[in-house]
Scaffold this active site. Structure first.
Site, mmCIF file in Angstrom:
data_model
loop_
_atom_site.group_PDB
_atom_site.id
_atom_site.type_symbol
_atom_site.label_atom_id
_atom_site.label_comp_id
_atom_site.label_asym_id
_atom_site.label_seq_id
_atom_site.Cartn_x
_atom_site.Cartn_y
_atom_site.Cartn_z
ATOM 1 N N LYS A 53 0.823 -1.196 -0.091
ATOM 2 C CA LYS A 53 0.128 0.128 0.210
ATOM 3 C C LYS A 53 0.925 1.528 -0.098
ATOM 4 O O LYS A 53 0.284 2.445 0.391
ATOM 5 C CB LYS A 53 -1.001 0.226 1.129
ATOM 6 C CG LYS A 53 -1.639 -1.261 1.327
ATOM 7 C CD LYS A 53 -2.368 -1.809 0.005
ATOM 8 C CE LYS A 53 -3.254 -0.993 -0.741
ATOM 9 N NZ LYS A 53 -3.747 -1.884 -2.029
ATOM 10 N N HIS A 116 6.858 -7.311 -2.133
ATOM 11 C CA HIS A 116 6.677 -6.632 -0.869
ATOM 12 C C HIS A 116 7.381 -7.327 0.034
ATOM 13 O O HIS A 116 7.556 -6.943 1.132
ATOM 14 C CB HIS A 116 5.199 -6.965 -0.642
ATOM 15 C CG HIS A 116 4.078 -6.255 -1.200
ATOM 16 N ND1 HIS A 116 4.443 -4.985 -1.515
ATOM 17 C CD2 HIS A 116 2.972 -6.560 -1.435
ATOM 18 C CE1 HIS A 116 3.292 -4.380 -2.373
ATOM 19 N NE2 HIS A 116 2.413 -5.383 -2.382
ATOM 20 N N SER A 146 -4.385 2.916 4.753
ATOM 21 C CA SER A 146 -4.584 2.358 3.491
ATOM 22 C C SER A 146 -4.593 0.658 3.430
ATOM 23 O O SER A 146 -5.361 -0.050 2.913
ATOM 24 C CB SER A 146 -3.508 2.581 2.576
ATOM 25 O OG SER A 146 -3.595 2.151 1.059
#
Ligand code: PPS
Length: 302
Positions: A53, A116, A146
């Site tokens: 995010k 990620h 988020s």
């Protein structure tokens, strides 16, 4: 574009989180670990690394347009961004999404690859090949907000609980991909010794997208014309990407847009609409302690 058949996907319950090499994970990101660990990077690969995010999709789309925007209309109109930029460690067997295979089958070069992973879990071939890396960091408060809304709407993420509950977990680092604090500071440390890494900030992108596109071009050695850069800067604005079905993720069957859209607000400072005064004070205390050994600095407003 083909939308995967969901009938076989076991979504009766959200996935469990467990500890994987010291990081909270779900099986979707560890099932293919041997292949991830042994992934063969290439010298011209570009790895887009982020905590979830933080602006992954935004920077993926900018890079995709810089490299492939001009000549390949078909790509721009029929291939969603998550197919053009495979998510390396993802393994959603039922959706036929296996990041390493998608990356291996990319027909274009350079390959743009998303991860990620915290820096210590990145496959070593990226460092051996001296591949270029673009890291994007986002301030912890907006990042947490988020992530909360994402976990609400994305059925393959663990249940977030209510906002207070989620924030407590975030401060303890109990989110998928582990603690935000270690992620942003680990990658910041890497930058000090690995020169092929560009560390961008989401807040800078919001403040002046054109300037950051120029920064990307100079890092990547691209001589993109001013006109082309201006065109790209327009195409990657929040409203344009929210309208664009190739970037807004409407085609992802596990996301429930009735709960929250993927392109939600795209703002710096939205945390102020979520944090209570007490939550903010506690968060600041925890932040000071967790970030005391790093020099990386974020802006929570611009
Ligand atoms: S993911 O699921 O980890 O890949 O998500 P990621 O793409 O990293 O982050 C999603 C958030 O980035 C915002 N976003 C943008 N903000 C401003 N401008 C543009 N063009 C843009 N594109 C994506 C997106 O709206 C999510 O943030 P929030 O705060 O939830 O709106």
């Amino acid at each position: 574009m083909e939308i995967p058949d969901m009938s076989s996907l076991q979504l009766h319950s959200r996935p469990e989180m467990f500890d994987f090499e010291g990081i909270s994970m779900t099986h979707f990101f560890t099932d293919n670990w041997e292949k991830v660990k042994n992934f063969q990077a290439r010298p011209d690969d570009i790895l887009i690394a982020t905590y979830p995010k933080a602006g992954t999709t935004w920077v993926s789309y900018i890079l995709d347009l810089l490299y492939f925007g001009k000549d390949d209309l078909e790509r721009q109109t029929s291939q969603p961004i998550y197919e053009r930029v495979p998510f390396l460690e993802s393994c959603f067997q039922d959706l036929k999404v296996i990041g390493t295979e998608m990356a291996d089958h990319l027909p274009t070069s350079p390959r743009l690859i998303k991860t990620h992973l915290p820096v210590q879990l990145v496959p070593k071939s990226f460092w051996e090949q001296n591949s270029r890396v673009v890291y994007v960091g986002r301030n912890a408060k907006d990042n947490a907000v988020s992530y909360f809304h994402f976990d609400r709407m994305n059925k393959v993420q663990p249940e977030p609980g209510d906002w207070n509950n989620f924030l407590e977990k975030f401060m303890k680092g109990k989110n998928v991909f582990g603690p935000w604090y270690d992620h942003v500071s680990g990658w910041w440390e890497k930058k000090q010794t690995y020169s092929n890494l560009l560390y961008l900030f989401y807040e800078d992108l919001v403040e002046d997208t054109g300037r950051e596109v120029e920064r990307l071009c100079s890092f990547l050695g691209l001589s993109t014309s001013v006109e082309e850069r201006e065109k790209i800067t327009k195409e990657v604005q929040f409203d344009a990407m929210k309208q664009n079905n190739m970037t807004n993720h409407v085609t992802v069957p596990v996301m429930d847009f009735k709960i929250s859209p993927f392109m939600r607000k795209g703002k710096v400072g939205d945390w102020k609409c979520h944090f209570t005064v007490a939550q903010n004070e506690e968060f600041d205390e925890v932040y000071k302690e967790k970030m005391k050994n790093t020099t990386v600095k974020f802006r929570t407003e611009i």
